[in-house]
Every structure is written in C-alpha cells, then in structure tokens.
Write a protein that holds these residues in place. Structure first.
Motif, short mmCIF file in Angstrom:
data_model
loop_
_atom_site.label_atom_id
_atom_site.label_comp_id
_atom_site.label_asym_id
_atom_site.label_seq_id
_atom_site.Cartn_x
_atom_site.Cartn_y
_atom_site.Cartn_z
N ALA A 93 0.80 -1.23 0.00
CA ALA A 93 0.00 0.00 0.00
C ALA A 93 0.83 1.27 0.00
N GLU A 94 0.21 2.34 -0.50
CA GLU A 94 0.74 3.69 -0.34
C GLU A 94 0.01 4.43 0.78
N VAL B 270 1.19 7.07 4.70
CA VAL B 270 0.11 7.68 5.49
C VAL B 270 -0.72 6.58 6.12
N LEU B 271 -0.94 6.69 7.43
CA LEU B 271 -1.79 5.74 8.15
C LEU B 271 -3.00 6.49 8.70
N VAL B 272 -4.17 6.12 8.25
CA VAL B 272 -5.41 6.67 8.80
C VAL B 272 -5.80 5.78 9.98
N LEU C 270 6.26 7.34 9.95
CA LEU C 270 4.89 7.12 9.50
C LEU C 270 4.08 8.41 9.69
N LYS C 271 3.21 8.71 8.75
CA LYS C 271 2.40 9.92 8.84
C LYS C 271 1.01 9.54 9.33
N ALA D 134 -4.12 16.60 4.12
CA ALA D 134 -4.79 17.05 2.90
C ALA D 134 -5.20 15.86 2.04
N ARG D 135 -4.35 14.86 1.99
CA ARG D 135 -4.66 13.66 1.21
C ARG D 135 -5.84 12.91 1.80
N VAL D 136 -5.88 12.82 3.12
CA VAL D 136 -6.99 12.14 3.79
C VAL D 136 -8.28 12.94 3.62
N LYS D 137 -8.19 14.26 3.76
CA LYS D 137 -9.38 15.10 3.56
C LYS D 137 -9.96 14.92 2.17
N GLN D 138 -9.09 14.81 1.16
CA GLN D 138 -9.57 14.62 -0.21
C GLN D 138 -10.33 13.31 -0.34
#
Length: 216
Positions: free
Chosen positions: A61-62, A89-91, A126-127, A163-167
């Motif tokens: 995954a990315e 990125v980890l949500v 990790l983000k 910003a990526r998660v918000k999108q």
C-alpha cells in the motif's frame, strides 16, 4: 491508489468494500496469509480486493487504514515492520478501549496521551492521521445515512498527509464538513469522545447518528 486495510472486523470490511467500489486496489491484512474472514471479504469484494499478512498489506500500500482493536494496534504495526511503513500515510480509525471490566468499556490511555500519539511515537517516519474514529463504520463511508449537517475530524502532524486524507473523505466518501483539529495530540479529544458515543448508542439504539459543531 493501493490501500491497505489492517484488520478483518466490521470496520475494516466496510471501509475496504467502499474503497474497492471507488476503484482503489485494496489489500486486507491479518496475522496469517489465509485468514478466513479476509478470504470471504475478497470473494465478495471482487477483483481489486486481495489479502495477505499485515506485512504484505503494508508493503503493497501507499496509504493504510488501521482498523484493528486499539489494544492490538501497536503490535500489529510492529509486525508489519517499520521498513514497510516508512513514509506512508496511516489513517487511524481505532480507539483505545479497555473491555476487561465489561461494558461499557473505558479508555486505556491516560488523559495526557492517545493511541494516535502512541502510534506516531513508535513509528516517527509514518504519517499518522487520526480520523473517522467518532462514528459508526457505516456512517464513515456514507455520511448521508445521518440527515443534515454533521462533522468528521482529522488530527495529524503532517499537513500534506491530512490534505490527502481530507480529499479521500470529501471526494470519495462524500463528507461535506471536515474539521482539522491540529497536530496528533488533538487525537486525545476525539478518542475521549468514545465514552459519550457509547452512551448515546445505548440510548438511541442505533449507530446512525453523529455530531455537528455549531459556532456563532
């Protein structure tokens, strides 16, 4: 995108199915490569769905979703491996709930910490973006289940990751109101909402509800 779902429970299955429906390639990770629940989900979700170990999913995954039980999340990420997680990125949709004394559970973290912060400290490259942990999983992917205006929150140190998660939340899941609370320490607030959420769920007898912040 290539997206990993860490965890095979209802939350992971719901998010994974929505992401596949949006056209993403999704790999569900578990402790074993042949997990029966993951296999059943892959069969149901179709060609863009796959399964593997937590490490397999992380390498694939990315962007990742942590849908594991809060008391297992650190162990899960350790089994995935820092090298497979680096820079991604980890949500984090999980919550630090302690069920040892029965229902309703209590928070297992002290007031000056959160699970989101613990994951970020353990994996500094990790983000981590805390989001979607204040609602039922069906509302996560379909906010229209709850009529009217209501909110989803994000917390995290990395502006671009948020910003990526918000999108994804807005363009993918259909959220209209995303409130950025700030850095990852603000996850303490959203995680602390869970005891109230559980009481509301018990009173309302449904998970189809959410909160909306109104200001003057």
């Amino acid at each position: 995108m290539k997206i990993a779902i860490l965890g095979t429970g209802m939350v992971g299955e719901t998010l994974g199915s929505k992401l596949v429906a949006l056209g993403h390639e999704v790999r569900m990770g578990s402790r074993t490569p042949d997990n029966a629940k993951a296999a059943a989900w892959v069969k149901k979700a179709g060609g863009k769905a796959s399964q593997g170990t937590f490490r397999d999913a992380a390498w694939f995954a990315e962007l990742l979703f942590n849908c594991t039980l809060g008391n297992a999340s650190l162990e899960v990420l350790k089994s995935a491996g820092e090298d497979a997680l680096r820079g991604k990125v980890l949500v984090d949709v999980s919550n630090p709930l302690d069920f040892t004394k029965g229902m309703p559970p209590v928070l297992s973290t002290p007031p000056d910490d959160s699970l989101g912060e613990q994951l970020q400290r353990a994996f500094p490259s990790l983000k981590v973006v805390k989001a979607l942990n204040t609602m039922n999983c069906e509302v996560m992917v379909d906010p229209s289940r709850v009529p009217g205006d209501h909110d989803v929150f994000v917390s995290g140190n990395d502006v671009d990751a948020k910003a990526r998660v918000k999108q994804l939340l807005t363009e993918g899941f259909g959220w209209k109101h995303v409130i950025d609370l700030g850095d990852i320490t603000t996850a303490r607030g959203t995680e602390a909402f869970l005891p109230l959420w559980l009481r509301l769920w018990g009173t309302l007898r449904t998970g189809d509800f959410n909160i909306h912040v109104v200001k003057r």
